[in-house]
Design an enzyme around this catalytic site. Structure first.
Site, short mmCIF file in Angstrom:
data_model
loop_
_atom_site.label_atom_id
_atom_site.label_comp_id
_atom_site.label_asym_id
_atom_site.label_seq_id
_atom_site.Cartn_x
_atom_site.Cartn_y
_atom_site.Cartn_z
N GLU A 178 0.83 -1.21 0.00
CA GLU A 178 0.00 0.00 0.00
C GLU A 178 0.86 1.26 0.00
O GLU A 178 0.49 2.27 -0.61
CB GLU A 178 -0.95 0.00 1.21
N HIS A 193 1.73 2.28 -3.49
CA HIS A 193 0.70 3.14 -4.08
C HIS A 193 0.86 4.57 -3.57
O HIS A 193 0.74 5.54 -4.33
CB HIS A 193 -0.69 2.63 -3.71
#
Length: 687
Positions: free
Chosen positions: A472, A475
């Site tokens: 994550e 991202h």
């Protein structure tokens, strides 16, 4: 007005301590009114169209609406309450109606085409050219060229799809939150680690009940499947999880069956309105892949390569189950448990043993050190209002200047959607007053800290959870480190969906590096870093059952593509038939007949991955190949924490965002087209 309604205050960060459900409708109504007024003005403007007098004012006003609604959507996902859910559902139709009408506005479409045809276009920066070309593409996909009656039907389809997707997600969340398995007899829980038992005991106490409570939140149910010696207990919680939000679930109110059917019918109708054969073709217009056939070929080829390894994995699992666990008929609720036992025997370590070396503070600081080393930035604690006391806030600086900020929400809890994701709170752009820095939400669902005998201890993460955090954050880096100054292609905006997983999956690789793990581990009791002997065992086990895992992802991806490519809603075959056919083609181990995985497959029914779930495997080819460059730079010393490679990855991939095609960015970084070799090597499937 902004003082009265915090959702209308765009001066800085969201005022999460002030925002209430009753603020939503007035704010959204005011913003929609403002947006419609600006759109009407731009429609009728007789001046020669330019970036400054057309694109900028449209971007300025729509960004405010997007940011406010983004806050509402985020809160709905992380602190779901009846009041907030009602406000969200009340306003969603108007939001959908506005964006659909905007995408069908012929006057605006004509102005974008005029801008594309103007002499000024050739002098524009690449980012602005991309924005204009993307806008023209999106107007066509939005039905701008349809006759009025079909435009109306298209708008109805969009509104209905938005409502159904939201309801799908709500049903999964409600089914998850409602389930509780209470057990008072500790002898039924043999095999479960102490920290899992402590968390279950705390959960039961919160409900005012004795014993232990297990839920369908991942940190609660998965350890039962992984460690519980009781086969019946494993089956009970497996069945509950596998049937949630389905016709076999505990409450028919949360059954997603009809929603799935209607969504697929509406997507097919949308595609046909736009002149496409199916929704998969529509989905791929804005992606790297060229056709559903190309995606299917890629997936089937990967399945063929992985199958021999998967068959070997399964044969070993069945043999071990029979010989060591007394299980002659291996079932779906046994596989995780037997796999863990086999891993422990073969590699002489357990996931639970590894978990003791990953307390949250060391993991987070270790991640930050990796980022600092690769990309020459500093991550520091920052202050901001948050939606929950557990949420932390940080800032990224480069040479003392603010680059971006992010919220970190790590723990699972009731009212929070499952899974892990990154979302943008604000994008980078140049405004009249300077650079607006980006802000991101980073959300996970890990085990929360527990107290033992009144002593609070940091949360302990499994190595898989560490990998998820790095994923994550990849991202997040894509969003936060961008240098693009035009919003529509800044950060993750405008990046092809099947390339958006490149930075995230790339970051996962560092979780397997010795020098990285040395800097992010400390035993929960002794404080010692991860021992080399245990690390070597982890590396030996890295590709344990990678064949089975690859086929599982291919199964999900092919199922998604078939649903949106060849499946005929309302025809002789059901959604379950499609899934069964895919499993017959690619799987080596079939789940039980009652398994209703698709009823909680939020990625494709409520999360934007419809006809796009293949992106995870597609982008894994890119990410593995990109990481191979760091491996090459790491020779002969062995460290992949290369600032040289990091700077190039930062410059050619992270900083350019969606301002150019992802394949161009990859080739600029790697100097060639991607190949599948690194993925097969990293997965232990290189023959």
């Amino acid at each position: 007005m902004t003082q009265e309604n915090p959702l209308l205050d765009f001066s800085d960060l969201p005022r999460f301590d002030d925002i209430r459900a009753e603020h939503v409708s007035p704010a959204i109504s005011a913003l929609l009114e403002e947006n419609r007024a600006v759109v009407a003005q731009l429609e009728h403007s007789g001046t020669v169209v330019s970036w400054e007098n057309f694109v900028e004012p449209l971007e300025n006003v729509t960004e405010k609406l997007g940011r406010a609604w983004g806050i509402v959507g985020h809160l709905n996902a992380v602190v779901d309450t009846p009041e907030l859910r009602a406000a969200y559902n009340e306003n969603q139709p108007a939001i959908t109606e506005f964006w659909t009408a905007l995408g069908q506005n012929l006057a605006l479409f004509d102005k974008y085409k005029a801008l594309r045809a103007s002499a000024a276009f050739e002098q524009m920066p690449a980012a602005r050219k991309t924005i204009i070309q993307n806008a023209i593409r999106d107007f066509r996909l939005g039905g701008a060229e349809l006759p009025e009656d079909k435009k109306q039907r298209y708008a109805e389809i969009q509104e209905r799809q938005a409502a159904l997707s939201t309801k799908f997600s709500e049903n999964v969340l409600d089914a998850t939150n409602a389930y509780g398995l209470f057990i008072e007899d500790l002898t039924e829980l043999t095999g479960l680690p102490e920290d899992v038992l402590q968390a279950a005991k705390t959960a039961a106490a919160k409900d005012g009940k004795p014993g232990y409570k297990f839920t369908l939140h991942f940190p609660s149910y998965f350890p039962v499947l992984q460690y519980a010696d009781s086969r019946s207990l494993r089956e009970t919680i497996y069945r509950a999880n596998a049937t949630k939000a389905s016709e076999l679930g505990a409450n028919s109110e949360w059954d997603n069956s009809a929603i799935i059917g209607e969504l697929l019918q509406l997507r097919k109708e949308e595609a046909e309105l736009l002149g496409y054969a199916n929704f998969a073709e529509v989905s791929l217009v804005s992606k790297m892949a060229e056709s559903p056939a190309q995606v299917s070929h890629f997936l089937e080829d990967l399945a063929q390569r992985a199958r021999p390894f998967a068959e070997k994995d399964l044969a070993e699992l069945r043999a071990f189950a029979a010989e060591q666990c007394g299980i002659d008929d291996l079932q779906a609720w046994d596989t995780t448990y037997v796999s863990e036992k086999l891993r422990e025997q073969r590699y002489a370590f357990s996931e639970q043993e590894v978990k003791q070396y990953f307390p949250e503070p060391q993991v987070v600081q270790g991640l930050f050190r990796v980022i600092a080393t690769l990309f020459a930035v500093d991550i520091k604690t920052d202050q901001a209002a948050t939606w929950h006391p557990d949420v932390k806030f940080y800032r990224i600086e480069k040479d003392g200047k603010l680059v971006g900020q992010f919220y970190l929400d790590l723990y699972a809890r009731n009212g929070k959607r499952g899974g892990a994701w990154m979302d943008d709170a604000r994008g980078r752009r140049r405004t009249a007053s300077g650079i607006q820095t980006p802000v991101a939400y980073l959300t996970c669902n890990f085990s929360e800290p527990v107290s033992t005998d009144g002593v609070a201890k940091p949360a302990l993460f499994t190595h898989d959870e560490v990998i998820t955090l790095f994923h994550e954050f990849g991202h997040g880096l894509h969003h936060l480190l961008t240098q693009v100054e035009d919003l529509a292609v800044s950060g993750i905006s405008g990046v092809e969906w099947d390339a958006v997983e490149l930075p995230s999956q790339f970051m996962e690789n560092f979780c397997w590096e010795w020098d990285v793990l040395q800097g992010m581990t400390a035993h929960a009791e002794t404080g010692a870093a991860l021992p080399r002997a245990l690390y070597d065992k982890m590396i030996a086990a890295k590709n344990f059952q990678s064949g089975l895992q690859t086929l599982r992802q291919v199964e999900f991806s092919l199922f998604d593509m078939r649903l949106h490519d060849s499946y005929q809603p309302g025809g002789s075959h059901t959604v379950q038939d499609i899934l069964n056919t895919v499993r017959e083609q690619v799987s080596v181990f079939t789940p039980p007949e009652f398994n209703r995985f698709q009823h909680s497959f939020g990625h494709i029914f409520s999360g934007g991955y419809a006809a796009g779930y293949y992106s995870y495997k597609w982008a894994e080819v890119l990410s593995a190949d990109a990481y191979a460059a760091f491996e090459e730079h790491g020779q002969p010393e062995g460290s992949t924490l290369s600032r040289i490679a990091g700077k190039k990855f930062q410059t050619e991939v992270l900083e350019v965002g969606g301002s150019r095609p992802a394949l161009e960015s990859f080739k600029a970084f790697r100097g060639r087209e991607p190949t599948i070799d690194a993925l097969l090597r990293h997965s232990g499937m290189k023959i």
